[in-house]
Scaffold this motif. Structure first.
Motif, PDB file in Angstrom:
ATOM      1  N   UNK A  47     -67.584 -49.029 -17.091  1.00 41.80           N
ATOM      2  CA  UNK A  47     -67.784 -47.652 -16.662  1.00 41.80           C
ATOM      3  C   UNK A  47     -69.257 -47.280 -16.620  1.00 41.80           C
ATOM      4  N   UNK A  48     -69.979 -47.673 -17.654  1.00 38.49           N
ATOM      5  CA  UNK A  48     -71.386 -47.311 -17.703  1.00 38.49           C
ATOM      6  C   UNK A  48     -72.134 -47.965 -16.548  1.00 38.49           C
ATOM      7  N   UNK A  62     -67.445 -33.290 -31.154  1.00 36.66           N
ATOM      8  CA  UNK A  62     -66.313 -33.852 -30.425  1.00 36.66           C
ATOM      9  C   UNK A  62     -66.064 -33.046 -29.158  1.00 36.66           C
ATOM     10  N   UNK A 110     -68.512 -33.547 -21.925  1.00 34.59           N
ATOM     11  CA  UNK A 110     -69.474 -34.380 -21.204  1.00 34.59           C
ATOM     12  C   UNK A 110     -68.789 -35.579 -20.572  1.00 34.59           C
ATOM     13  N   UNK A 111     -67.865 -36.182 -21.312  1.00 30.62           N
ATOM     14  CA  UNK A 111     -67.186 -37.362 -20.783  1.00 30.62           C
ATOM     15  C   UNK A 111     -66.337 -37.038 -19.576  1.00 30.62           C
ATOM     16  N   UNK A 112     -65.694 -35.886 -19.618  1.00 27.69           N
ATOM     17  CA  UNK A 112     -64.917 -35.490 -18.446  1.00 27.69           C
ATOM     18  C   UNK A 112     -65.839 -35.288 -17.261  1.00 27.69           C
ATOM     19  N   UNK A 165     -66.993 -48.140 -22.998  1.00 27.94           N
ATOM     20  CA  UNK A 165     -65.717 -47.881 -22.326  1.00 27.94           C
ATOM     21  C   UNK A 165     -64.686 -47.287 -23.270  1.00 27.94           C
ATOM     22  N   UNK A 198     -67.625 -40.808 -11.806  1.00 29.72           N
ATOM     23  CA  UNK A 198     -67.329 -42.229 -11.708  1.00 29.72           C
ATOM     24  C   UNK A 198     -66.507 -42.569 -10.473  1.00 29.72           C
ATOM     25  N   UNK A 254     -65.572 -43.761 -24.296  1.00 28.65           N
ATOM     26  CA  UNK A 254     -65.300 -42.870 -23.170  1.00 28.65           C
ATOM     27  C   UNK A 254     -63.807 -42.584 -23.071  1.00 28.65           C
ATOM     28  N   UNK A 303     -73.105 -34.398 -29.370  1.00 28.24           N
ATOM     29  CA  UNK A 303     -71.926 -34.785 -28.599  1.00 28.24           C
ATOM     30  C   UNK A 303     -72.283 -35.203 -27.185  1.00 28.24           C
ATOM     31  N   UNK A 316     -68.206 -31.304 -27.417  1.00 25.31           N
ATOM     32  CA  UNK A 316     -69.244 -31.598 -26.426  1.00 25.31           C
ATOM     33  C   UNK A 316     -69.056 -32.989 -25.846  1.00 25.31           C
ATOM     34  N   UNK A 317     -68.682 -33.945 -26.686  1.00 27.04           N
ATOM     35  CA  UNK A 317     -68.464 -35.305 -26.224  1.00 27.04           C
ATOM     36  C   UNK A 317     -67.347 -35.361 -25.197  1.00 27.04           C
ATOM     37  N   UNK A 318     -66.289 -34.615 -25.500  1.00 28.57           N
ATOM     38  CA  UNK A 318     -65.152 -34.592 -24.591  1.00 28.57           C
ATOM     39  C   UNK A 318     -65.545 -33.959 -23.261  1.00 28.57           C
ATOM     40  N   UNK A 347     -71.715 -38.990 -25.693  1.00 27.02           N
ATOM     41  CA  UNK A 347     -70.919 -39.297 -24.501  1.00 27.02           C
ATOM     42  C   UNK A 347     -71.736 -40.059 -23.465  1.00 27.02           C
ATOM     43  N   UNK A 394     -68.737 -36.706 -16.777  1.00 24.05           N
ATOM     44  CA  UNK A 394     -69.177 -38.013 -16.324  1.00 24.05           C
ATOM     45  C   UNK A 394     -68.061 -38.719 -15.564  1.00 24.05           C
ATOM     46  N   UNK A 395     -66.846 -38.525 -16.061  1.00 24.80           N
ATOM     47  CA  UNK A 395     -65.697 -39.147 -15.417  1.00 24.80           C
ATOM     48  C   UNK A 395     -65.552 -38.709 -13.968  1.00 24.80           C
ATOM     49  N   UNK A 401     -62.779 -40.053 -25.543  1.00 20.24           N
ATOM     50  CA  UNK A 401     -63.166 -38.688 -25.213  1.00 20.24           C
ATOM     51  C   UNK A 401     -62.347 -38.064 -24.097  1.00 20.24           C
ATOM     52  N   UNK A 452     -71.525 -46.040 -13.548  1.00 27.47           N
ATOM     53  CA  UNK A 452     -72.238 -44.770 -13.594  1.00 27.47           C
ATOM     54  C   UNK A 452     -73.694 -44.938 -13.169  1.00 27.47           C
TER      55      UNK A 452
END
Lengths: 197, 139
Positions: free
Chosen positions: A126-127, A183, A189-191, B27, A197, B30, B83, A185-187, B87, A193-194, B33, A130
């Protein structure tokens, strides 16, 4: 975590060790300013003497009386939270480095010393997607992410180990909120970023 | 000699576990999250629950008391920033080091960033703020 507590008498936390190294780099060696009363100082001296000459945990654990000066809560002196506590051996730069190197070693062992190979990359599908083909972008992302982590953990006073595990498991309000924040913010941000992708 | 030994050992144990569980994989983090995979989250929660019970037992049998970790002005802002960084880079402080150990050498950039960010904050904090961020391992 528990192993850390029993062997080192402290909560396990990682970002604090990074902070300690930065402080050392910035300020050089500093003597902790003792803000203790005479009896606290005496107790501290006794503690250190005992540590020097005998079995640390057994002696002080058995020596009981004052719950306020319990050896199981190093640095319980109410006078100085922020200064290096005198009731527990002050942690040295060397110790911090040892812990951090231990982490590296642990990773190496897990990956398998026999088959170890290194590459200047992050092993992630994934990275890589990205950052595309751009080495510059992937480097930039890692650097940016790292800066955010360094800045944020110091500001919040802890990371996943300190706040996330040690703090929340003890139901500490600051840790619960910090953990929820990172958590969350991580969630988010990940969405985000997703979506890219 | 005991403290350095246990310090290094605990670091190694932590690094080993984190790697094996999968926290050092961009991965997998991610996936955690975005709720695509619950394994990492479940492990985290499980660990926290075990600790919760353990601390209670420890407190009861040894009378240990913890320094309260209060909410302070930096709690939420710092948490959010962390966070975001986690991510993007896939790493929290320990992970960057674990990744280096595994051979994901680009993590040196992540680590460098962490030192830089930490440094920046400490300068900023000294100039602007009066509250204490309270490190997690002060007790």
């Amino acid at each position: 975590m528990l192993f850390h507590w029993f062997s080192l008498h402290r909560m396990m936390a990682v970002s604090g060790r990074l902070s300690a190294l930065i402080d050392r780099l910035r300020h050089g060696k500093v003597e902790p300013a003792p803000a203790l009363s005479e009896e606290e100082l005496l107790a501290a001296i006794q503690e250190v003497t005992a540590a020097e000459f005998s079995d640390f945990e057994k002696e002080t654990a058995d020596a009981v009386p004052d719950p306020g000066a319990s050896s199981n809560v190093p640095g319980a002196s109410s006078a100085s939270r922020d200064e290096a506590p005198l009731l527990a051996p002050t942690r040295t730069t060397g110790e911090h480095l040892l812990f951090l190197l231990g982490l590296v070693l642990g990773g190496a062992l897990a990956a398998g010393l026999g088959s170890w190979h290194g590459e200047f990359a992050i092993r992630s599908e994934q990275f890589s997607k990205l950052s595309g083909e751009s080495g510059l972008l992937s480097s930039g992302l890692l650097l940016f992410g790292g800066i955010c982590v360094g800045f944020g953990t110091r500001m919040a006073g802890g990371c996943t180990s300190g706040h996330g595990l040690c703090g929340t498991s003890r139901l500490q309000p600051g840790s619960l909120l910090a953990t929820a924040s990172f958590f969350g913010a991580g969630i988010a941000t990940s969405f985000a970023l997703g979506a890219l992708l | 000699m005991k403290i350095p030994f246990f310090t290094a050992l605990t670091g190694a144990l932590l690094g080993f576990s984190l790697s094996k569980i999968g926290f050092s994989s961009w991965d997998q983090v991610h996936s955690m999250f975005v709720f695509a995979d619950f394994r990492l989250l479940a492990t985290f929660i499980f660990a926290a629950v075990i600790l919760l019970v353990s601390w209670k037992l420890i407190a009861r049998t040894t009378g240990a008391r913890w320094t309260p970790r209060k909410v302070h002005p930096g709690t939420v802002g710092g948490g959010v920033m962390f966070g975001v960084g986690w991510a993007v880079s896939g790493a929290c402080p320990s992970i960057a080091l674990v990744q280096l150990g595994e051979g994901q050498l680009a993590a040196v950039l992540t680590l460098g960033g962490m030192f830089l960010g930490n440094w920046l904050y400490s300068v900023l904090h000294e100039r602007l703020f009066r509250w204490s961020a309270q490190g997690c391992s002060d007790d």
